[in-house]
Design an enzyme around this catalytic site. Structure first.
Site, PDB file in Angstrom:
ATOM      1  N   SER A  97       5.006 -14.493 -20.281  1.00 58.83           N
ATOM      2  CA  SER A  97       4.257 -13.382 -19.698  1.00 58.83           C
ATOM      3  C   SER A  97       2.771 -13.639 -19.840  1.00 58.83           C
ATOM      4  CB  SER A  97       4.640 -12.066 -20.377  1.00 58.83           C
ATOM      5  OG  SER A  97       3.699 -11.759 -21.387  1.00 58.83           O
ATOM      6  N   LYS A  98       2.016 -12.917 -19.032  1.00 63.87           N
ATOM      7  CA  LYS A  98       0.568 -13.099 -19.035  1.00 63.87           C
ATOM      8  C   LYS A  98      -0.013 -12.901 -20.427  1.00 63.87           C
ATOM      9  CE  LYS A  98      -1.314 -12.591 -14.475  1.00 63.87           C
ATOM     10  NZ  LYS A  98      -2.437 -12.114 -13.716  1.00 63.87           N
ATOM     11  N   ARG A  99       0.711 -12.165 -21.262  1.00 62.40           N
ATOM     12  CA  ARG A  99       0.173 -11.882 -22.593  1.00 62.40           C
ATOM     13  C   ARG A  99       0.333 -13.043 -23.565  1.00 62.40           C
ATOM     14  NH1 ARG A  99       1.922  -6.966 -21.012  1.00 62.40           N
ATOM     15  NH2 ARG A  99       4.025  -7.494 -21.619  1.00 62.40           N
TER      16      ARG A  99
END
Ligand code: GLU
Ligand code: ZN
Length: 494
Positions: free
Chosen positions: A259-261
């Protein structure tokens, strides 16, 4: 004759580019280069609230950094421009007018609350919860009545009532039942065109032949097939249906979608950490593809040479940062000392270990140190901790410091005695070469004090380099020079 391949990479400029996106860019680029086709770079910036110039700049930079060039797109131009959707508003208005006119669309007056309410009921009753076609067949009077109420309307596409099947270039035959593809919104109430309209419209107008993109977009494909059909019938684009191929998901830790995180998900992490473009590109390619025969180490050109979509693996790919780092280390070891020196310098100046720009003689020392450290390096930034001691105390460089833990462990009474013996054996040394330094130290510490090599050289290493782990000791001392080496041995005993 087979038509010329035209592929595209069309990110939205929001946030920091992430590795999944760059993998998509890479595969499209490789396919274009493999086929002698055209790689189109289009910016999907129709969401002014989320798009940013910073992200746009970062996208261009990340592609260039990786070594990917584009044939059409921002800063390059091309026959199908403009390549930023924010500059194509007139084109979309024209297309939507044609679609309206030909009866492919209808205004939908449902409010968000009404939609949510009906969706909830459908869910409870176990019915399909997509848009229910409420406004599909409004009479002109009904539509007029809604307008008179002052209700805004979105524009919906009238989906043909059929199942959707295509031969996915990666996944083989894929089918969505008609019930899973309800009428969808093309234009917001305020007139802003949505991704659902502009993406296939531009693919049609730009003559895109192959759409290679992430699997997360699989469910948008039936809608796009339908829209392409309509566009062809109203004469927008060539009328050729692009082929679709969906690249596998990239999974992160714990087998969850990257994920982008996740810190490893963002491109800027790799540049900051000192990955080589060659290394990162190589690893990104392995996220769903390999040239076969267990080959895992290859250049962009070799990839372009060998790349076939049919060899893309449909199974999820796991992003393994350890493997990515190891491949980067292998790439570091392919560079000659001059090249590696040049690439390391920005990391040393950024870290403040060297002044910017470094002095000529500092570069010379670094150039000589590089072969000593390249064997142990996996990223360029690791050089900071490895060579800093060579420049410490020089003008524009930090002060030399001993690692407190290492000093506490190794510079005990015996360590201090070892350093004193080392210093007196070296003071009288005639030539300051690696061989002579080693010879003198072995004679003084191993023969003289009867120490084992590890015990003998540990304290010397800490005194000279500041740490227990360092480049080879005798070479390091030669590079550091007689005066500074002796001074460090002296100050460590003080
Ligand atoms: N702008 C879209 C995205 O970034 C492109 C999707 C596509 O490749 O069709 O997700
Ligand atoms: Zn409606």
């Amino acid at each position: 004759m087979t038509e010329a391949v035209r592929v595209r990479f069309c990110p939205s400029p929001t946030g920091d580019p992430h590795v999944g996106m760059l993998r998509t860019a890479l595969f499209n680029w490789a396919y274009a280069r493999h086929t002698g086709g055209t790689f189109v770079f289009r910016i999907e910036d129709t969401d002014a609230a989320r798009d940013s110039q910073e992200s746009y700049d970062a996208l261009l930079h990340s592609l260039r950094w990786l070594g990917l060039d584009w044939d059409e797109g921002p800063e390059v131009g091309g026959d199908y421009g403009p390549y930023r959707q924010s500059e194509r508003g007139d084109i979309y208005r024209d297309v939507i007018a044609k679609l309206d006119e030909a009866g492919y669309t209808y205004p939908c007056f449902c409010t968000t609350e009404e939609l949510a309410e009906r969706r909830e009921i459908a869910r409870k009753e176990g019915r399909n919860s997509g848009y229910d076609g409420h406004c599909r067949d409004l009479t002109p009077e009904e539509a007029e009545a809604y307008r008179a109420e002052g209700r805004p309307s979105v524009t919906r596409f009238r989906m043909p009532d059929q199942d959707w099947t295509w031969d996915d270039l990666v996944r083989g035959e894929v089918t969505f039942g008609a019930e899973h593809v309800p009428d969808f919104v093309l234009v917001r109430a305020n007139g802003d065109p949505l991704y659902t309209l502009v993406n296939p419209t531009d693919d049609a107008l730009m003559g895109i032949t192959h759409v290679l993109r992430g699997e997360d977009l699989l469910s948008s494909t039936p809608r796009q097939l339908a829209l392409h059909g309509a566009l062809a019938r109203i004469g927008v684009g060539s009328g050729e249906m692009p082929k679709f191929g969906h690249l596998p998901y990239v999974m992160g830790e714990g087998n969850k979608k990257l994920s982008k995180r996740d810190p490893e998900a963002s491109f800027s992490h790799y540049e900051k950490a000192g990955f080589l473009p060659e290394g990162l590109a190589n690893y990104l390619a392995l996220l769903g593809w390999s040239p076969g025969n267990d080959v895992e180490f290859f250049s962009l050109l070799q990839m372009a040479d060998a790349f076939e979509i049919s060899n893309v693996n449909a199974n999820p790919a796991r992003f393994d940062i350890k493997k990515c780092t190891a491949i980067n280390g292998d790439w570091i070891r392919t560079l000659d000392a001059d090249d590696l020196t040049t690439r390391i310098v920005p990391y040393l100046t950024d870290a403040g270990v060297l002044p910017a720009p470094p002095a000529e003689d500092q570069l010379k020392v670094l150039r000589a140190a590089v072969p000593l450290i390249s064997e142990r390096m996996e990223t360029l930034s690791q050089a900071v901790g490895m060579v800093g001691f060579l420049f410490a105390d020089e003008p524009g460089c930090p002060r030399f410091e001993l690692d407190p833990d290492d000093a506490a462990k190794l510079l005990d009474d015996q360590g201090i005695a070892t350093l004193e013996a080392a210093r007196s054996s070296l003071e009288s040394l005639e030539s300051w070469t690696t061989e002579d330094i080693e010879f003198a130290l072995r004679r003084a510490l191993i023969d003289g004090l009867g120490l084992k090599p590890r015990v003998a050289f540990g304290p010397v290493r800490v005194a000279i380099t500041g740490r227990r782990v360092s480049p080879p000791l005798f070479e390091s001392m030669e590079l550091l020079g007689r005066e500074r080496s002796l001074a460090r041995l002296a100050s460590a005993t003080a």
